[in-house]
Design an enzyme around this catalytic site. Structure first.
Site, PDB file in Angstrom:
ATOM      1  N   GLY A 222       0.814  -1.222   0.000  1.00  0.00           N
ATOM      2  CA  GLY A 222       0.000   0.000   0.000  1.00  0.00           C
ATOM      3  C   GLY A 222       0.845   1.268   0.000  1.00  0.00           C
TER       4      GLY A 222
ATOM      5  N   GLU B  95       2.669  -8.388  -1.455  1.00  0.00           N
ATOM      6  CA  GLU B  95       1.388  -8.992  -1.045  1.00  0.00           C
ATOM      7  C   GLU B  95       1.321 -10.503  -1.263  1.00  0.00           C
ATOM      8  OE1 GLU B  95       1.717  -6.056  -2.460  1.00  0.00           O
ATOM      9  OE2 GLU B  95       0.187  -4.659  -1.775  1.00  0.00           O
TER      10      GLU B  95
HETATM   11  N1  CO8 Z   1       1.497  -3.677   8.946  1.00  0.00           N
HETATM   12  C1  CO8 Z   1       1.515  -3.700  10.310  1.00  0.00           C
HETATM   13  N2  CO8 Z   1       2.651  -3.557  11.032  1.00  0.00           N
HETATM   14  C2  CO8 Z   1       3.801  -3.394  10.363  1.00  0.00           C
HETATM   15  C3  CO8 Z   1       3.857  -3.381   8.946  1.00  0.00           C
HETATM   16  C4  CO8 Z   1       2.629  -3.510   8.241  1.00  0.00           C
HETATM   17  N3  CO8 Z   1       2.551  -3.463   6.904  1.00  0.00           N
HETATM   18  N4  CO8 Z   1       5.132  -3.223   8.590  1.00  0.00           N
HETATM   19  C5  CO8 Z   1       5.859  -3.136   9.716  1.00  0.00           C
HETATM   20  N5  CO8 Z   1       5.064  -3.250  10.798  1.00  0.00           N
HETATM   21  C6  CO8 Z   1       5.452  -3.222  12.213  1.00  0.00           C
HETATM   22  C7  CO8 Z   1       6.113  -4.524  12.637  1.00  0.00           C
HETATM   23  O1  CO8 Z   1       5.146  -5.524  12.928  1.00  0.00           O
HETATM   24  C8  CO8 Z   1       6.889  -4.074  13.856  1.00  0.00           C
HETATM   25  O2  CO8 Z   1       6.000  -3.962  14.938  1.00  0.00           O
HETATM   26  P1  CO8 Z   1       6.400  -4.616  16.389  1.00  0.00           P
HETATM   27  O3  CO8 Z   1       7.626  -3.846  16.807  1.00  0.00           O
HETATM   28  O4  CO8 Z   1       5.195  -4.371  17.227  1.00  0.00           O
HETATM   29  O5  CO8 Z   1       6.706  -6.056  16.129  1.00  0.00           O
HETATM   30  C9  CO8 Z   1       7.322  -2.648  13.479  1.00  0.00           C
HETATM   31  O6  CO8 Z   1       6.455  -2.235  12.419  1.00  0.00           O
HETATM   32  C10 CO8 Z   1       8.744  -2.579  12.973  1.00  0.00           C
HETATM   33  O7  CO8 Z   1       8.874  -3.511  11.905  1.00  0.00           O
HETATM   34  P2  CO8 Z   1      10.003  -4.676  11.865  1.00  0.00           P
HETATM   35  O8  CO8 Z   1      10.452  -5.014  13.246  1.00  0.00           O
HETATM   36  O9  CO8 Z   1       9.471  -5.774  11.024  1.00  0.00           O
HETATM   37  O10 CO8 Z   1      11.168  -3.880  11.122  1.00  0.00           O
HETATM   38  P3  CO8 Z   1      12.311  -4.532  10.216  1.00  0.00           P
HETATM   39  O11 CO8 Z   1      13.291  -3.435   9.966  1.00  0.00           O
HETATM   40  O12 CO8 Z   1      12.797  -5.800  10.799  1.00  0.00           O
HETATM   41  O13 CO8 Z   1      11.565  -4.904   8.842  1.00  0.00           O
HETATM   42  C11 CO8 Z   1      10.097  -4.516   6.961  1.00  0.00           C
HETATM   43  C12 CO8 Z   1      11.018  -3.886   8.039  1.00  0.00           C
HETATM   44  C13 CO8 Z   1      10.928  -5.339   5.996  1.00  0.00           C
HETATM   45  C14 CO8 Z   1       9.400  -3.367   6.229  1.00  0.00           C
HETATM   46  C15 CO8 Z   1       9.066  -5.439   7.662  1.00  0.00           C
HETATM   47  O14 CO8 Z   1       8.453  -4.718   8.720  1.00  0.00           O
HETATM   48  C16 CO8 Z   1       7.968  -5.922   6.747  1.00  0.00           C
HETATM   49  O15 CO8 Z   1       8.192  -6.830   5.966  1.00  0.00           O
HETATM   50  N6  CO8 Z   1       6.780  -5.298   6.846  1.00  0.00           N
HETATM   51  C17 CO8 Z   1       5.649  -5.705   6.042  1.00  0.00           C
HETATM   52  C18 CO8 Z   1       5.747  -5.213   4.628  1.00  0.00           C
HETATM   53  C19 CO8 Z   1       4.602  -5.709   3.788  1.00  0.00           C
HETATM   54  O16 CO8 Z   1       4.433  -6.884   3.567  1.00  0.00           O
HETATM   55  N7  CO8 Z   1       3.782  -4.771   3.286  1.00  0.00           N
HETATM   56  C20 CO8 Z   1       2.611  -5.088   2.462  1.00  0.00           C
HETATM   57  C21 CO8 Z   1       1.412  -5.234   3.334  1.00  0.00           C
HETATM   58  S1  CO8 Z   1      -0.026  -5.788   2.453  1.00  0.00           S
HETATM   59  C22 CO8 Z   1      -0.572  -4.403   1.638  1.00  0.00           C
HETATM   60  O17 CO8 Z   1       0.005  -3.363   1.693  1.00  0.00           O
HETATM   61  C23 CO8 Z   1      -1.814  -4.558   0.829  1.00  0.00           C
HETATM   62  C24 CO8 Z   1      -2.290  -3.212   0.267  1.00  0.00           C
HETATM   63  C25 CO8 Z   1      -3.674  -3.275  -0.246  1.00  0.00           C
HETATM   64  C26 CO8 Z   1      -4.669  -3.413   0.858  1.00  0.00           C
HETATM   65  C27 CO8 Z   1      -6.008  -3.611   0.311  1.00  0.00           C
HETATM   66  C28 CO8 Z   1      -7.071  -3.713   1.396  1.00  0.00           C
HETATM   67  C29 CO8 Z   1      -7.495  -5.088   1.751  1.00  0.00           C
END
Ligand code: CO8
Length: 257
Positions: free
Chosen positions: A108, A131
């Site tokens: 997103g 995704e």
């Molecule tokens: N959603 C919720 N929380 C998130 C997200 C996210 N997308 N990304 C990061 N966070 C949170 C982590 O859970 C973490 O929280 P906590 O400390 O409570 O565990 C905090 O942010 C810090 O993140 P990390 O510890 O994971 O940080 P890193 O440096 O280790 O990693 C990354 C960074 C690589 C960005 C990793 O956080 C990651 O892979 N995040 C998810 C990325 C992802 O997959 N994004 C796509 C999501 S799906 C989407 O966007 C669909 C869009 C369309 C929606 C349509 C409606 C239905």
């Protein structure tokens, strides 16, 4: 406190998504806050808007994955429609919009950046549509807008592999118009925004609309759209001011009329 901050510096606006604890992931609260800020921008437009994320690590790390845990299919469709409507509003603003991608632009987050007119990114930025690695598909326009920018084959590579790419790949593929040092992302976007603010606002808006309206048309129909707006600009006072200033060898004073 709002998760979407709007700062006005003259006619330049800086919209910052601010949920640092979740790397600025978009949840329902962010969407509601965006809705409010967009309504304000409709009432009181800008010369140019910069969209960015708080902190140095992330632009927007996607839609909030945790919020999707218990979603039904109907709720997911509604969540996608809601985001799409908002991103369409962003795309249709009459003023320029620049995404200043300061870090992760995933899912997103990339879709939000793609709804802006162009993207200036940090050379440390990481981007992609991950995704499919979550069993999902892009829902905020990623399957539609990315192919229009980078072409169908690259968009399929990004969307089907779920790979995370670096800034140089984004630049080489035409996704980013520029990559700069992390501390230069916002200043670079600001310089471009200020340049636009010195131009005639209606001419800027007609140019944007002409590019947008003609993009999915045939060349012949697109040229007709351009001729239409070229005619319209002659109804503005600013076109007169621009031409008179050129002849008198002085700076123009545009009023947006
Ligand atoms: N959603 C919720 N929380 C998130 C997200 C996210 N997308 N990304 C990061 N966070 C949170 C982590 O859970 C973490 O929280 P906590 O400390 O409570 O565990 C905090 O942010 C810090 O993140 P990390 O510890 O994971 O940080 P890193 O440096 O280790 O990693 C990354 C960074 C690589 C960005 C990793 O956080 C990651 O892979 N995040 C998810 C990325 C992802 O997959 N994004 C796509 C999501 S799906 C989407 O966007 C669909 C869009 C369309 C929606 C349509 C409606 C239905």
């Amino acid at each position: 406190m709002s998760t979407v901050l709007l700062q006005r510096e003259g006619r330049v606006g800086i919209l910052t998504i601010s949920r640092p604890e979740s790397l600025n992931a978009l949840n329902n609260v962010v969407l509601s806050d965006l809705q409010k800020v967009f309504a304000e921008l409709k009432r009181e437009p800008l010369g140019a808007l910069i969209v960015t994320g708080t902190g140095e690590k992330s632009f927007v790390a996607g839609a909030d994955i945790k919020e999707m845990e218990t979603m039904t299919a109907a709720q997911a469709k509604e969540f996608a429609n809601r985001g799409q409507t908002l991103f369409r509003q962003l795309e249709e603003f009459p003023f320029a919009t620049i995404a200043a991608v300061n870090g992760f632009a995933l899912g997103g987050g990339l879709e939000l950046a793609l709804s802006c007119d162009w993207i200036v990114a940090s050379n440390k930025a990481k981007w992609g549509l991950p995704e499919v690695s979550l069993g999902l598909i892009p829902g905020y326009g990623g399957t539609q807008r990315l192919s229009r920018v980078v072409g169908k084959a690259l968009a399929k590579r990004v969307g089907l592999t779920g790979e995370v790419f670096n800034a140089e790949q984004g630049l080489n593929w035409g996704l980013f118009t520029q990559i700069v040092e992390p501390g230069e992302v916002l200043p670079t976007a600001k310089k471009q925004a200020e340049l636009i603010c010195n131009r005639a606002p209606l001419a800027v808006s007609f140019t944007k609309r002409s590019i947008e309206s003609g993009f999915d048309e045939s060349l012949v129909d697109g040229l007709e759209v351009e001729a239409h707006f070229f005619g319209q600009v002659f109804e503005t006072k600013d076109h007169n001011e621009g031409i008179q200033a050129f002849i008198a060898k002085r700076e123009p004073k545009f009023k947006g009329e």
